[in-house]
Design a protein around this motif. Structure first.
Motif, mmCIF file in Angstrom:
data_model
loop_
_atom_site.group_PDB
_atom_site.id
_atom_site.type_symbol
_atom_site.label_atom_id
_atom_site.label_comp_id
_atom_site.label_asym_id
_atom_site.label_seq_id
_atom_site.Cartn_x
_atom_site.Cartn_y
_atom_site.Cartn_z
ATOM 1 N N ASP A 67 10.653 0.606 0.049
ATOM 2 C CA ASP A 67 9.660 2.054 0.121
ATOM 3 C C ASP A 67 10.024 3.233 -0.702
ATOM 4 N N VAL A 68 9.573 3.926 -1.884
ATOM 5 C CA VAL A 68 10.212 5.080 -2.697
ATOM 6 C C VAL A 68 9.719 6.332 -2.150
ATOM 7 N N SER A 69 9.549 6.085 -0.830
ATOM 8 C CA SER A 69 9.374 8.112 -0.022
ATOM 9 C C SER A 69 10.408 7.708 0.649
ATOM 10 N N GLU A 98 6.802 -2.830 0.838
ATOM 11 C CA GLU A 98 7.548 -4.043 2.266
ATOM 12 C C GLU A 98 6.447 -5.256 1.852
ATOM 13 N N GLU A 99 6.162 -5.013 0.628
ATOM 14 C CA GLU A 99 4.179 -6.309 0.850
ATOM 15 C C GLU A 99 4.922 -7.387 -0.113
ATOM 16 N N ILE A 100 5.482 -8.606 0.338
ATOM 17 C CA ILE A 100 5.631 -9.997 -0.121
ATOM 18 C C ILE A 100 4.502 -10.170 -1.474
ATOM 19 N N LYS A 101 3.867 -9.795 -1.233
ATOM 20 C CA LYS A 101 2.725 -10.051 -2.772
ATOM 21 C C LYS A 101 3.215 -9.545 -3.954
ATOM 22 N N LYS A 102 3.337 -7.682 -3.703
ATOM 23 C CA LYS A 102 3.837 -7.484 -4.397
ATOM 24 C C LYS A 102 5.045 -7.001 -5.676
ATOM 25 N N GLU A 103 5.885 -7.950 -4.341
ATOM 26 C CA GLU A 103 7.326 -8.335 -4.475
ATOM 27 C C GLU A 103 7.088 -9.129 -5.460
ATOM 28 N N GLN A 104 6.668 -10.375 -5.479
ATOM 29 C CA GLN A 104 6.816 -11.296 -6.281
ATOM 30 C C GLN A 104 5.723 -11.327 -7.421
ATOM 31 N N GLU A 105 5.164 -10.769 -7.451
ATOM 32 C CA GLU A 105 4.436 -10.412 -8.461
ATOM 33 C C GLU A 105 5.114 -8.655 -9.905
#
Length: 339
Positions: A67-69, A98-105
Motif C-alpha cells: 500500500d503505497v498510500s 494487497e492483491e496476490i495476483k499483482k504480487e505474483q506478476e
C-alpha cells in the motif's frame, strides 16, 4: 555517450573506464576520480539492463509493498533506499494493493529483468499460496529474498519483523491497568500476516487477563479507511453496550475510526478510549493526541537491506531472522476508569 567515447577523450582503454565506473580494482585512485568526473560531466548513464545481460549481477533490487498510500511503507522504502544507494544498487518498486495476483506478476517481472534480490512486504500468509512458489523459484536461482514486516509461514527465508502479538498483548495490559475491562478491536484481513498475529495477541491477552470482549466489538476494518469508518458507525448504532476502549490494528484504519467518531459526536477519551497500532506524526497533533504502538520502521528497513546486501556478497547464504520490539507511546486518548 558510451564507455568507448569516454575512453577516447581520456586516452585510456574502455576496460579501464569500465572498471572505474563499476568500482572494480585495477585503476589508480586519481585516474578513477578523473574518469568518474568526466562521465558525470558528459551525463553518462549506465544501461543497467544491458549490463546485467553481460554480467551475473544487475545491481537492481525488487521491492514489494502492499500500500503505497500508507506512510508506514513510505518510510520503510526510504530506509531501504538509503542502504541500497550507498552500495550502488537501484530498485524497482511495486505496489500490490494487497492483491496476490499483482504480487505474483511483479515477482515474475523481477525474475525477467534479472534483479539480484527482493525485499518484500508480502500480502500472502501461507506457503500454500501460489505466490510463495514464485519466491521459492527466485530463491532456487541462488538469489536472496528478505521479508520485511510480513512473512509467508512455511517459507524458509530471511526476515525482519516486529513482535506483533506481543505489542498488542502489552496494549491490552496497559488498558487493563487503567481500569478497562470491556475492550474491542478493529482488525485487518485475516489472510495478512500482521493482522493475523495482532489478533492472536489480542485474543490471548483478553483470555489471560480475564477481560470481556464480544463478537460485535471485533470490527473488520480490512486495513481500509472507508470500511473502518462504516463498521465503527454500525457498532455505535447497533448497541448501547459498547466497549470502553478500542484498539485499531493499523494507522489507516485509525483514520476511519476517527472520522466515524467525528460524525457521531463521540469524544476521546471521555466516551471511548483509543489505541492505534503504528505511530504517525499526525497522531501527536490530533485534537486529542493518540496513544500509539510505534514500530521501529526505519530500523526494519535498514536491517532488511543490510541483510540482503550481506547475502549478495557472501558465499554462505544463511538465513537471518530478526524480530524487533514495538513500544507503546502514551498520549491522551486513553482514560483512567474507576473500578
Amino acid at each position: 555517450m558510451r564507455i568507448k567515447d569516454i575512453a577516447k577523450i581520456l586516452n585510456v582503454s574502455p576496460s579501464t573506464v569500465s572498471k572505474a565506473l563499476n568500482n572494480r580494482p585495477g585503476v589508480n585512485p586519481a585516474l578513477r576520480e578523473k574518469i568518474i568526473k568526466t562521465a558525470q560531466k558528459l551525463n553518462y548513464k549506465k544501461d543497467m539492463i544491458a549490463s546485467s545481460l553481460r554480467t551475473t549481477k544487475s545491481h537492481i533490487i525488487g521491492i514489494v509493498i502492499p500500500d503505497v498510500s500508507n506512510s508506514f511503507f513510505g518510510r520503510l522504502v526510504l530506509s531501504i533506499e538509503k542502504i541500497l544507494y550507498q552500495r550502488n544498487y537501484r530498485y524497482i518498486l511495486s505496489n500490490t494493493d494487497e492483491e496476490i495476483k499483482k504480487e505474483q506478476e511483479y515477482v515474475l517481472t523481477f525474475m525477467k529483468y534479472n534483479t539480484d534480490g527482493i525485499i518484500t512486504a508480502t500480502s500472502a500468509v501461507s506457503g500454500r499460496q501460489r505466490v510463495s512458489r514464485y519466491y521459492r523459484d527466485f530463491l532456487s536461482q541462488g538469489k536472496p529474498v528478505v521479508f520485511v514486516d510480513r512473512v509467508i509461514e512455511g517459507l524458509d527465508a530471511s526476515y525482519v519483523i516486529v513482535d506483533n502479538a506481543g505489542a498488542i498483548y502489552e496494549a491490552v495490559v496497559y488498558l487493563k491497568d487503567r481500569g478497562h475491562r470491556k475492550i474491542g478491536a478493529i482488525i485487518g484481513p485475516n489472510n495478512i500476516y500482521t493482522s493475523k498475529k495482532r489478533f492472536e495477541g489480542f485474543t490471548k491477552a483478553i483470555k489471560d487477563l480475564n477481560l470481556k470482549t464480544r463478537e460485535d466489538w471485533i470490527l473488520r476494518g480490512e486495513y481500509s479507511i472507508d470500511i473502518s469508518r462504516k463498521v465503527t458507525k454500525e457498532m455505535f448504532n447497533r448497541t448501547k453496550d459498547l466497549p470502553t476502549a478500542l484498539i485499531s490494528f493499523n494507522n489507516i484504519m485509525t483514520i476511519g475510526v476517527l472520522e466515524a467518531f467525528e460524525d457521531l459526536g463521540v469524544k476521546i477519551p471521555d466516551d471511548i478510549s483509543l489505541i492505534s497500532f503504528d505511530d504517525t506524526p499526525w497522531h501527536r497533533f490530533s485534537k486529542v493526541p493518540i496513544t500509539s504502538i510505534e514500530q521501529p520502521v526505519e530500523e526494519m528497513g535498514i536491517i532488511a537491506a543490510t541483510i540482503l546486501m550481506d547475502l549478495l556478497n557472501s558465499s554462505k547464504r544463511e538465513n537471518r531472522k530478526v524480530v524487533l520490539k514495538a513500544r507503546l507511546i502514551e498520549r491522551g486518548s486513553v482514560s483512567y476508569l474507576k473500578n
